[in-house]
Design an enzyme around this catalytic site. Structure first.
Site, PDB file in Angstrom:
ATOM      1  N   CYS A 124       9.045 -30.319 -25.558  1.00 51.23           N
ATOM      2  CA  CYS A 124       9.145 -30.946 -24.239  1.00 51.23           C
ATOM      3  C   CYS A 124       7.921 -31.807 -23.948  1.00 51.23           C
ATOM      4  O   CYS A 124       8.011 -32.801 -23.213  1.00 51.23           O
ATOM      5  CB  CYS A 124       9.342 -29.897 -23.155  1.00 51.23           C
ATOM      6  N   HIS A 427       6.408 -25.620 -19.383  1.00 53.77           N
ATOM      7  CA  HIS A 427       7.402 -26.637 -19.715  1.00 53.77           C
ATOM      8  C   HIS A 427       6.984 -27.970 -19.107  1.00 53.77           C
ATOM      9  O   HIS A 427       6.390 -28.020 -18.032  1.00 53.77           O
ATOM     10  CB  HIS A 427       8.764 -26.200 -19.161  1.00 53.77           C
TER      11      HIS A 427
END
Length: 476
Positions: A124, A427
């Protein structure tokens, strides 16, 4: 040093069912002693890894490439046996995805043209940076207009290959894979694009990012821009990238900033210049140094570090201007940073101040949210208020009187956000604007969003694009 059986024996990874050399947690590379990504030879039980410290990749194949042949055979079987079923499922998914990506614009229905990026395993950090850069129009268009390069010829042309160390480094180009990725992101595809070819090149030329651990998005961005810059300097496919840059009329010589050699599109767009002033507090001697930069890393002032949300009532909200002032304010260096005064001929106490001597076309601001304590790296989760348009940088310039008002104003183009508590976890997602609309990029998922949502984000990296002066701009 390599296992003598690697060319004729098959090795297994920790997720295999047999562990001939103890449990996976006890394995470590016989070269560098790393326990990351260990592989064990089933013939001699020698353990190796893919750690960048020893650069000893263990290829899961035989000398004759039998595993590769099995992979290709299975791929062909899958293609022939399930083509019809795959097409049917894909059609249903496309219809469902298309319906979910429709939006109303001025009473008419249009489709979201943005494409997501598949997460290849904690990638990510890379996806957020790629989506942000793809929405910086001048930078993205330059790469998309470059001529395509075919890196594979003969029997392998147009076919997917399974990359191994035996292919060598001569068949990889970061510029080419980056170009292909940017081209894929705004073609209107309803299915996410897999950046595996680009990620393979990243593994090859950026050893720090090998493996599937979470990485720092800012660190990746700097490595990516630096390596793009170096490859563009060297020319590619027989065409000098510097020559292409000179032919691009939108990037004039006056806007170039050279970092490590000749200018490229990277330095022409992201490159700026800082002036570093150091003054000796004993004799008053002043030292000036000019440093090129591609981004500015800003501290979040200590007095705001307990402010975790915009609506929290304990004190004022930290703004981007507070961070910029903290960066450019006069600072007295502590005892560990004594300045070597050439007049006093010894280290003395001194002050330091930064000025911006030249602003870039795209101003990249990195908020330093991670800092080291005695034992670990903590995150500063403070909310920092930032403007969507009209960021005025004139007061931070060394010679503001020599700059027109339009050259100091910036509009926000993209924001990278880190969700979670630590740099090695959490994330990354990104917000970016495209043709007047804001999108949220969360790996393979792309959704339309609004300005109110964007300004509430806890920004980690901000990309501001130079804009023209306009009446009524909301200056910072």
């Amino acid at each position: 040093m390599e296992c003598p059986h690697l060319s004729s024996s098959v090795c297994i990874a920790p997720d295999s069912t047999k562990f001939p050399n103890g449990s996976p947690s006890s394995w470590c590379c016989s070269v560098c002693r790393s326990n990351k990504s260990p592989w064990v030879c089933l013939t001699c039980s020698s353990v190796h890894c893919g750690s960048y410290r020893c650069d000893d990749f263990v290829v899961n194949d035989t000398k004759l490439g039998l595993v590769q042949k099995v992979r290709e055979h299975l791929q062909n079987l899958e293609n022939s046996a399930f083509t019809a079923d795959r097409h049917r499922k894909r059609k249903l998914l496309e219809i469902s995805s298309l319906n979910s990506k429709l939006l109303k614009v001025n009473g008419s229905t249009t489709a979201i043209c943005a494409t997501g990026l598949r997460n290849l395993g904690n990638t990510c950090f890379m996806n957020a940076i790629l989506q942000s850069l793809s929405n910086i129009e001048q930078f993205c268009c330059y790469f998309k207009e470059l001529p395509a390069v075919e890196l594979r010829n003969g029997k392998t042309a147009g076919r997917r290959t399974y990359h191994t160390r035996s292919q060598g480094d001569n068949n990889v180009s970061l510029v080419e894979e980056f170009r292909k990725t940017l081209c894929a992101l705004w073609q209107g595809s309803q299915t996410a694009f897999s950046p595996e070819s680009l990620f393979y090149v990243v593994w090859k030329i950026m050893p720090n990012f090998r493996g599937y651990q979470q990485q720092d998005a800012h660190e990746f961005m700097r490595y990516l821009l630096d390596h793009l810059h170096l490859e563009l300097q060297g020319g590619f496919n027989g065409v000098s990238r510097s020559a292409i840059l000179q032919e691009n009329s939108t990037l004039s010589a006056s806007n170039k900033c050279c970092i490590n050699g000749a200018s490229t599109v990277v330095t022409a767009i992201f490159g700026g210049i800082l002036q570093n002033e150091v003054n000796c507090l004993i004799c008053g001697t002043e030292s000036r140094k000019f440093d090129p930069f591609l981004d500015l890393s800003l501290d979040i002032p200590n007095q705001f570090r307990s402010k975790r949300s915009k609506n929290q009532e304990n004190g004022p909200v930290c703004s981007l201007r507070d961070c910029l002032h903290s960066f450019t304010d006069l600072e007295e260096l502590d005892e560990t940073e004594l300045y070597m005064c050439h007049k006093c001929k010894k280290k003395q106490k001194s002050t330091k101040k930064f000025w911006i001597q030249k602003l870039p076309k795209v101003l990249c601001l990195h908020l330093k949210r991670f800092h080291w304590t005695a034992y670990l790296r903590n995150k500063v989760d403070t909310y920092v208020e930032f403007p969507l348009r009209g960021l005025d940088m004139k007061c931070y310039l060394l010679e503001p009187e020599n700059s027109g008002p339009e050259s100091c104003l910036y509009d926000l183009a993209a924001v990278v956000v880190h969700h979670g508590s630590g740099v090695g976890s959490g994330h990354y997602t990104a917000y970016a604007t495209h043709e007047g609309r804001w999108f949220h990029f969360n790996d393979s998922t792309v959704t339309l969003t609004d300005e109110e949502t964007v300004v509430k984000a806890k920004a980690y990296i901000l990309f501001y694009v130079e804009c023209q002066a306009r009446a009524g701009s909301d200056k910072l």
